[in-house]
Design an enzyme around this catalytic site. Structure first.
Site, PDB file in Angstrom:
ATOM      1  N   GLU A   1       0.821  -1.216   0.000  1.00 14.31           N
ATOM      2  CA  GLU A   1       0.000   0.000   0.000  1.00 14.31           C
ATOM      3  C   GLU A   1       0.855   1.267   0.000  1.00 14.31           C
ATOM      4  O   GLU A   1       0.421   2.306  -0.515  1.00 14.31           O
ATOM      5  CB  GLU A   1      -0.961  -0.025   1.191  1.00 14.31           C
ATOM      6  CG  GLU A   1      -2.127  -0.988   0.969  1.00 14.31           C
ATOM      7  CD  GLU A   1      -2.987  -1.191   2.208  1.00 14.31           C
ATOM      8  OE1 GLU A   1      -4.204  -0.991   2.127  1.00 14.31           O
ATOM      9  OE2 GLU A   1      -2.416  -1.569   3.257  1.00 14.31           O
TER      10      GLU A   1
ATOM     11  N   GLU B   1      -4.514  -9.332   3.455  1.00 17.83           N
ATOM     12  CA  GLU B   1      -5.290  -8.977   4.649  1.00 17.83           C
ATOM     13  C   GLU B   1      -6.491  -9.875   4.895  1.00 17.83           C
ATOM     14  O   GLU B   1      -6.759 -10.258   6.045  1.00 17.83           O
ATOM     15  CB  GLU B   1      -5.734  -7.512   4.569  1.00 17.83           C
ATOM     16  CG  GLU B   1      -4.644  -6.524   4.951  1.00 17.83           C
ATOM     17  CD  GLU B   1      -3.726  -6.183   3.792  1.00 17.83           C
ATOM     18  OE1 GLU B   1      -2.871  -5.311   3.951  1.00 17.83           O
ATOM     19  OE2 GLU B   1      -3.869  -6.812   2.707  1.00 17.83           O
TER      20      GLU B   1
END
Length: 706
Positions: free
Chosen positions: A142, A163
């Protein structure tokens, strides 16, 4: 574009064990006269531990970016870039510390901190770059997504957003940025498909191919080439800019979004049974993200991540991932100090499907000759054809070259004469599951093989001790139980008898590692771990059905757990005769706890292969002809009663299994059930789940974790 990170400093008190990943800035003179680049190097100063991101790391990163803003505005720097230490940008959030969080506000704060820091990079007034030389997972990827441009090394091996595999969501802007960068359909692959497919990650070339990176560069000069790329972008190189623009083109139309959402929904339902909070919350955010601004998405991601970080599911996944997969699987209990025997040739007794799979796996991973035998040449030829077919499939998929496929197939040979095992170092039998047959095979082998060769059985339920009872060298006999399909299932149960010597066990552990399997040592007890627990589960469900519970109620009572199959579906997959045979073995060993169904036997006697049938529309039903073969009681149970009955039975069986010291720890039971039975990761392990439900305490008087 200013930010005050002091409001986040209180978070560091919850991460007292964080290994801070530092953000050190250096000025680099770019080639082509492009000016000065401020290069932020991420490094936790730990030679073996990858960079991870807790609040201390994120605060330092955000402050490092913010400190360069005045310089960019003054024209002192022409660009800003982020790079990691060799082989890793960042491996994601510090999840070990994060599992200690107890307050959702702490989780929200951590999520908001990531957005605050990364948005500075995204909004920076001069071009920003991420140079991905290796691992970039979760929050590490990210960071790169927030940069304006990305380069990736061709030897980078782990890029992705894991995730939802961990019971979370990509909560630092991942759900917002990925579909805008590569399109919604490819975003589903990164956000949902790969994590739900055993946490698959992307390699550098794959990441470039789908558009996560703008340039794929050679590892030997990666940093220099990345600086050259940045310099050309900053200098306005028209050809490179056009190439990047073309590479980023994707379909973001309404139809593409609808296809993506439907695919994501199907993946989550198929892989988790819609029982795992992380994937469901990620799906909820993903479905709305195309209509939201970045700030609106930030609020949604922060709220979801705040709740998930303090959930039982997240703590369960961290236990399963860190304690089981990263520690227990890599440091198994019971490995002897003895040196393992070198394996230069493997023998496989039998030529059925299981034996054929074993032969191929041994040949592929050990790269040594493998010989199999059976009673007639037709069976042997069929097994060899199977091996050749599988190598050709790997060739067509690009996993093997033509020469490799030929060489692999040539490693496997067959015969009807067991004398071919004379020089084998390891011989495993995979013949009919009947103790007399297996004892006869071992007796024949002992007359042929060397006295120190290892004899193994792939039995799923029979006594290894009994198989070795009449042998001159019972000390070299072990259980080496694979799961079907052999190439896919990662678990091997290594069974040790009271007479087994250390060297064969050491050899088994070393062999499992070379086969890329996870070994768990068990005592020689009927059905070891996985089949003992699974068959207790299936027997209890079958018993409630036979006693009068509606079939759908009985079979679907455990659906909220998120198991990969219902008991009746599993029964059909393994085969009614096989399941009944194993249950009978367990009944002989452990008595009435293992219910042997007369109804199942009636179906077997009449050649019926499944309880459920499926109609043309895919609906499950039981044929009238199948029902006519069975008889039922008049004591139906509700869904809740079935579930309680089964879970209490499992708590009892696992408690007894541990009391008998079949394995060394509840962790071994959990590892076996995850890897051998598909126990859902978000449940953490079967023993933590039973503890959390209070069932272990009610049945056994104590929690398994005590």
């Amino acid at each position: 574009m200013t930010s005050d990170f002091s409001r986040f400093t209180a978070l560091t008190e919850s991460f007292t064990h964080e290994t801070v990943t530092h953000s050190r800035v250096e000025d680099v003179a770019l080639p082509h006269g492009a000016g000065t680049l401020a290069l932020i190097r991420l490094d936790n100063d730990h030679p073996k531990r990858p960079n991870t991101l807790g609040p201390g790391s994120l605060i330092e990163f955000g402050e490092a970016v913010a400190a360069q803003l005045p310089r960019a505005q003054a024209g002192e720097i022409a660009g800003l870039a982020v790079i990691g230490k060799p082989g890793v940008l960042a491996a994601g959030a510090d999840i070990v510390s994060a599992r200690q969080l107890t307050d959702p506000d702490q989780g929200r704060g951590l999520a908001d901190l990531g957005h605050e820091a990364y948005n500075l990079l995204a909004d920076f007034p001069v071009p920003t770059f991420a140079f991905i030389s290796g691992t970039a997972l979760g929050g590490g990827l990210e960071i790169a997504l927030a940069a304006h441009y990305r380069t990736v090394s061709s030897d980078a091996k782990a890029l992705g957003l894991p995730e939802i595999f961990l019971g979370l969501i990509p909560g630092w802007g991942g759900i917002y940025r990925v579909p805008r960068l590569i399109g919604p359909e490819r975003a589903v692959e990164v956000i949902f498909k790969n994590p739900l497919n055993n946490n698959r990650s992307l390699k550098g070339p794959e990441a470039y191919e789908i558009g996560l990176a703008d340039a794929l560069l050679d590892p030997d000069s990666f940093e220099q080439q990345s600086l050259d790329f940045a310099a050309r972008i900053i200098s306005g190189d028209a050809e490179l800019t056009q190439r990047v623009t073309t590479h980023r083109e994707h379909d973001a139309g309404e139809a593409a979004w609808q296809r993506a959402i439907e695919t994501a929904r199907s993946l989550v339902a198929a892989k988790t049974g819609d029982t795992a909070p992380g994937p469901l919350r990620a799906l909820e955010v993903f479905e709305q993200v195309r209509h939201r601004s970045r700030d609106e998405d930030r609020k949604a991601e922060v709220e979801a991540l705040g709740q998930l970080l303090v959930s039982d599911e997240f703590k369960n996944v961290v236990y399963a991932f860190m304690e089981l997969m990263q520690k227990r699987a890599k440091q198994p209990a019971g490995v002897p100090e003895a040196a393992p025997r070198e394996i230069r040739k493997v023998g496989v007794v039998g030529a059925g499907l299981m034996a054929s799979q074993l032969a191929l796996v041994f040949a592929q991973h050990l790269q040594v000759p493998v010989v199999l035998t059976d009673l007639d040449q037709d069976r042997v030829d069929k097994a060899l054809d199977y091996v050749r077919d599988q190598t050709q499939k790997q060739l067509k998929k690009g996993r093997l070259s033509a020469d490799q496929a030929t060489a692999l197939a040539d490693l496997v040979t067959g015969s009807t004469d067991k004398s071919v095992y004379a020089d084998a170092d390891f011989v495993i039998e995979a013949v009919f599951e009947e103790i007399g047959v297996k004892k006869q095979v071992f007796a024949e082998l002992e007359e042929i093989i060397s006295s120190d060769a290892v004899l193994a059985t792939n039995t799923s339920s029979l006594s290894v001790t009994e198989m070795a009872a009449d042998l001159q060298h019972p000390e070299r006999v072990i259980g080496f139980h694979f799961f079907n399909p052999v190439a896919v299932m990662p678990l091997i149960e290594i069974a040790r008898t009271s007479q087994t010597a250390d060297e064969p066990i050491a050899t088994a552990f070393a062999l499992a590692a070379k086969l890329r399997k996870t070994p768990v040592l068990t005592k020689d007890a009927t059905a070891f771990v996985v089949n003992r627990v699974l068959l207790r589960l299936m027997a209890e469900v079958q018993k409630t059905f036979d006693e009068g519970t509606d079939a759908r109620t009985a079979d679907e009572a455990l659906k909220p757990l998120g198991l990969p199959m219902t008991p009746f579906e599993l029964l059909a997959m393994v085969g009614l005769p096989v399941a009944q045979h194993v249950t009978e073995s367990l009944h002989s060993s452990f008595g009435e706890r293992f219910y042997v169904s007369a109804n199942l036997q009636a179906l077997i006697d009449h050649g019926v292969t499944e309880i459920w049938s499926t109609d043309a529309e895919g609906h499950k039903h039981i044929k009238d002809s199948t029902l006519a073969l069975m008889s039922f009681g008049d004591d139906p149970k509700t869904t809740e009663e079935v579930r309680t009955t089964v879970l209490e039975a499992l708590a009892e069986e696992i408690g007894l299994l541990l009391e008998e010291e079949v394995v060394a720890s509840p962790k071994d039971v959990d590892l076996c059930m995850i890897l051998g039975a598909g126990w859902p990761f978000h449940r953490g392990g079967i023993t933590p789940y039973l503890d959390q439900q209070g069932i272990s305490q009610r049945v056994n008087g104590k929690a398994f974790a005590d």
